[in-house]
Design a protein around this motif. Structure first.
Motif, short mmCIF file in Angstrom:
data_model
loop_
_atom_site.label_atom_id
_atom_site.label_comp_id
_atom_site.label_asym_id
_atom_site.label_seq_id
_atom_site.Cartn_x
_atom_site.Cartn_y
_atom_site.Cartn_z
N LYS A 195 0.83 -1.21 0.00
CA LYS A 195 0.00 0.00 0.00
C LYS A 195 0.87 1.26 0.00
N ILE A 196 0.35 2.29 -0.60
CA ILE A 196 1.05 3.57 -0.70
C ILE A 196 0.76 4.39 0.55
N TYR A 221 3.45 1.99 -5.28
CA TYR A 221 3.85 3.13 -6.08
C TYR A 221 2.68 3.65 -6.90
N VAL A 222 2.88 4.84 -7.42
CA VAL A 222 1.88 5.50 -8.27
C VAL A 222 2.49 5.65 -9.65
N GLU A 231 -2.02 6.97 -11.47
CA GLU A 231 -2.77 5.73 -11.31
C GLU A 231 -2.05 4.89 -10.26
N GLU A 232 -2.75 4.59 -9.16
CA GLU A 232 -2.14 3.79 -8.11
C GLU A 232 -2.04 2.33 -8.53
N SER A 233 -0.91 1.73 -8.24
CA SER A 233 -0.73 0.31 -8.50
C SER A 233 -1.54 -0.48 -7.49
N GLU A 234 -2.18 -1.53 -7.94
CA GLU A 234 -2.96 -2.39 -7.06
C GLU A 234 -2.08 -3.39 -6.31
N ARG A 270 1.13 9.54 -1.57
CA ARG A 270 -0.12 9.76 -2.31
C ARG A 270 -0.35 11.27 -2.51
N SER A 284 2.04 12.61 -5.06
CA SER A 284 1.59 12.19 -6.39
C SER A 284 0.45 13.07 -6.89
N LYS A 285 -0.53 13.32 -6.03
CA LYS A 285 -1.67 14.16 -6.43
C LYS A 285 -1.24 15.59 -6.73
#
Length: 181
Positions: free
Chosen positions: A40-41, A73-74, A66-69, A46, A49-50
């Motif tokens: 998890k980020i 990382y983003v 786009e967040e990695s599932e 986060r 990134s935004k």
């Protein structure tokens, strides 16, 4: 031995304060990071990134994150193209911890120290998100230069700013600042 301790006391106090502050802040930051699941980020990354996405959207509507599932990382897209990832190491918190540790080790008046730490940390944060946005645009335009840009130019940029802030702090605001100016 006592003679050397007295002679080098200011330097030894600086080192002790610097390393103690650095270790405590790093421990607290690591504790914060450990509160997130392995894939998890964290919320600071986060936010970085935004904020980077917002800067990129100013220059290109074809930019998004786009967040990695499956990984922490983003993914960053610029002009419809996947150009980079933003990981925890990109959020500049370790650089801010280093900056704060140095300022505290050369502390000045309490209020001045707090304002400089807050202002310097905010400046480092803002320059870091600008750095990521500029780096993304440059990687889009010069993909073969990505290792040089990411590994040389932009670390010089962010650490150069921190070094300049340290110089300003020591020369103008710390307890060692010259009182002549």
């Amino acid at each position: 031995m006592k003679k050397y301790f007295i002679l080098y006391k200011p330097f030894l106090l600086f080192l002790a304060t610097f390393f103690l502050t650095y270790i405590v802040m790093t421990f607290l930051y690591q504790h914060y990071l450990n509160s997130f699941a392995a894939n998890k980020i964290d919320s600071i990354t986060r936010l970085v990134s935004k904020n980077t996405e917002q800067i990129l959207l100013f220059f290109s509507n074809g930019s998004w994150i786009e967040e990695s599932e499956t990984h922490p990382y983003v993914k960053l897209f610029y002009n419809q193209k996947y150009v980079a990832i933003i990981t925890e190491g990109c959020n500049a918190i370790s650089v801010i911890i280093l900056f704060i540790s140095f300022v505290i080790a050369f502390s000045g008046k309490f209020k001045t120290t707090l304002f400089f730490i807050f202002g310097g940390s905010l400046l480092i944060y803002l320059l870091n998100i600008s750095r990521i946005a500029i780096l993304s645009a440059l990687i889009f335009n010069f993909p073969k230069q990505a290792p040089f840009l990411h590994g040389v130019i932009f670390p010089l940029y962010i650490y150069g700013v921190v070094f300049i802030l340290w110089l300003i702090w020591v020369r103008k605001f710390s307890k060692y600042a010259s009182k002549d100016t």
